[in-house]
Write an enzyme that holds these catalytic residues in place. Structure first.
Site, mmCIF file in Angstrom:
data_model
loop_
_atom_site.group_PDB
_atom_site.id
_atom_site.type_symbol
_atom_site.label_atom_id
_atom_site.label_comp_id
_atom_site.label_asym_id
_atom_site.label_seq_id
_atom_site.Cartn_x
_atom_site.Cartn_y
_atom_site.Cartn_z
ATOM 1 N N HIS A 109 30.475 44.202 25.529
ATOM 2 C CA HIS A 109 31.384 43.090 25.275
ATOM 3 C C HIS A 109 31.025 41.917 26.171
ATOM 4 O O HIS A 109 30.262 42.056 27.130
ATOM 5 C CB HIS A 109 32.840 43.503 25.564
ATOM 6 C CG HIS A 109 33.065 43.834 27.005
ATOM 7 N ND1 HIS A 109 32.614 44.994 27.587
ATOM 8 C CD2 HIS A 109 33.674 43.131 28.002
ATOM 9 C CE1 HIS A 109 32.941 45.010 28.866
ATOM 10 N NE2 HIS A 109 33.568 43.888 29.148
ATOM 11 N N ASP A 111 33.252 39.301 28.476
ATOM 12 C CA ASP A 111 34.616 39.381 29.006
ATOM 13 C C ASP A 111 35.581 38.425 28.309
ATOM 14 O O ASP A 111 35.323 37.215 28.232
ATOM 15 C CB ASP A 111 34.627 39.091 30.515
ATOM 16 C CG ASP A 111 34.046 40.257 31.293
ATOM 17 O OD1 ASP A 111 34.202 41.411 30.862
ATOM 18 O OD2 ASP A 111 33.418 39.993 32.338
ATOM 19 N N HIS A 248 27.884 43.129 28.345
ATOM 20 C CA HIS A 248 27.677 44.230 29.284
ATOM 21 C C HIS A 248 28.529 45.421 28.888
ATOM 22 O O HIS A 248 29.483 45.284 28.100
ATOM 23 C CB HIS A 248 27.984 43.795 30.719
ATOM 24 C CG HIS A 248 29.392 43.318 30.912
ATOM 25 N ND1 HIS A 248 29.824 42.072 30.522
ATOM 26 C CD2 HIS A 248 30.488 43.943 31.423
ATOM 27 C CE1 HIS A 248 31.104 41.933 30.790
ATOM 28 N NE2 HIS A 248 31.553 43.063 31.327
ATOM 29 N N ARG A 263 36.604 42.700 41.104
ATOM 30 C CA ARG A 263 35.971 41.722 40.230
ATOM 31 C C ARG A 263 36.760 40.428 40.216
ATOM 32 O O ARG A 263 38.002 40.458 40.250
ATOM 33 C CB ARG A 263 35.889 42.276 38.797
ATOM 34 C CG ARG A 263 34.835 41.583 37.947
ATOM 35 C CD ARG A 263 34.885 42.037 36.506
ATOM 36 N NE ARG A 263 35.938 41.336 35.796
ATOM 37 C CZ ARG A 263 36.206 41.519 34.497
ATOM 38 N NH1 ARG A 263 35.513 42.387 33.798
ATOM 39 N NH2 ARG A 263 37.163 40.839 33.922
#
Ligand code: SIN
Length: 274
Positions: A109, A111, A248, A263
Site C-alpha cells: 500500500h 500510506d 510498501h 513512525r
C-alpha cells in the site's frame, strides 16, 4: 567551505537495488543536519524514493526534527488503527509481540492513499527487531511500475481515476477519496502508478468487469519483484519512504517475537494530479 568540512559533511549514498532504495551513511540523525547535509539528503530522497539508515538511536525529538526538514508533520487519518498514539501527537507506536493478532501494513500500500491529500512520506524507526530475523519491509517503485507498462496501456490509463476507500482498512468514518490512476510526482515530474491493494476499491469511469480486471492487473503489475526491494531491519534502523512514488508491505513472519518502533508522517502538499 574548506575541504575538510566538505568531506565531513558528505553523505555516503549506496544504492541497494536497481530501481528503488539507498542506504545513507556518514550521518548522525540525533544531531541537527547542516545545510549541505540536508541538501544531499533531499537529493537522495528525490532520486532513490526510500532511504535507509543504520544505528540511529532516535528520540521523539530527533524523529520529529528529521521529518520536519521535509515539511509539517501530519496525523493519521484512520479511525480504527493497529498502531497507537503516544504522548507526542505526531509519533505513533508500531509495536507487535506475542499478544498481537494483526499488524499494520501487511498488504502492499501507499500510506493513507484514502486521504484527500495523502502523506508525502513516512519515517519508521524500529529499535527492537526479532532476534532470529524476520519483520522485513518490502518496497516497490511506482515510477518503475509505470515505466514498464506498454505505451498502449499508458494511453488507456490516461485520464482514469480510482476510488481509495479508507473504511476497508481503518473502519467507518475514515476518508474515501478519488485520485488519478497515474499521478505526476509534484517534485520530480515523473509519472507513477497510483493504485494499491489496501485502499483502491475500484477504478471509476469503466464498466464494472473491465474496471475489476484492470485493477487486478495493475495491482499485480505494480508490486513485481523486478522493481521491489526487501529491507532487512536491524535494531535502530530507520526507513524513510516517499508515499507518492512507492508502495510498501510489512512482513509478519516473526510471531511470537517482538518488533517495536515508532513512525511519523510528513504531510502531503497537494491533491495528487495526473
Ligand atoms: C507501515 O507503515 O505500513 C508499516 C511498515 C512496517 O511495519 O514495516
Amino acid at each position: 567551505m574548506d575541504g575538510t568540512r566538505a568531506e565531513a559533511d558528505s553523505l555516503v549514498v549506496t544504492k541497494v537495488s536497481p530501481h528503488i532504495g539507498a542506504e545513507i551513511s556518514n550521518i548522525d540523525l540525533t544531531k541537527p543536519l547542516s545545510d549541505s547535509q540536508l541538501a544531499q539528503l533531499k537529493a537522495a530522497f528525490a532520486e532513490h524514493q526510500v532511504l535507509f539508515f543504520r544505528d540511529q538511536k532516535l528520540s521523539f525529538d530527533d524523529h520529529v526534527r528529521l521529518g520536519e526538514y521535509f515539511g509539517p508533520l501530519g496525523r493519521h487519518v484512520g479511525k480504527q488503527t493497529i498502531s497507537k498514539t503516544t504522548e507526542n501527537p505526531y509519533v505513533r507506536k508500531f509495536h507487535y509481540d506475542e499478544t498481537s493478532t494483526r499488524i499494520s501494513g501487511e498488504n502492499f500500500h501507499s500510506d493513507q492513499s484514502c486521504a484527500e491529500i495523502p502523506p508525502l512520506g513516512s519515517i519508521l524507526y524500529n529499535h527492537t527487531i526479532p532476534p532470529n530475523g524476520g519483520g522485513d519491509t518490502m518496497f516497490a517503485s511506482m515510477y518503475a511500475a509505470y515505466d514498464a507498462l506498454s505505451d498502449r496501456m499508458k494511453a488507456y490509463l490516461d485520464g482514469l481515476t480510482a476510488t481509495h476507500d479508507g473504511t476497508r482498512v481503518f473502519g467507518p468514518g475514515t476518508p474515501v477519496s478519488v485520485h488519478p490512476v497515474v499521478i505526476t510526482h509534484p517534485e520530480s515530474g515523473r509519472k507513477a502508478l497510483y493504485v494499491n491493494t489496501d485502499f483502491t476499491s475500484h477504478i471509476n469511469d469503466l464498466p464494472p468487469l473491465e474496471a475489476r480486471h484492470l485493477l487486478d492487473f495493475l495491482i499485480e503489475h505494480s508490486i513485481k519483484p523486478e522493481w521491489s526491494y526487501r529491507f532487512r531491519w536491524e535494531p535502530h534502523s530507520v526507513a524513510f519512504w516517499d508515499n507518492r512514488c512507492t508502495q510498501h508491505k510489512a512482513i509478519w513472519d516473526y510471531w511470537p517475537a517482538t518488533r517495536s518502533g515508532y513512525r511519523i508522517q510528513v504531510e502531503g502538499t497537494a491533491k495528487p494530479v495526473p
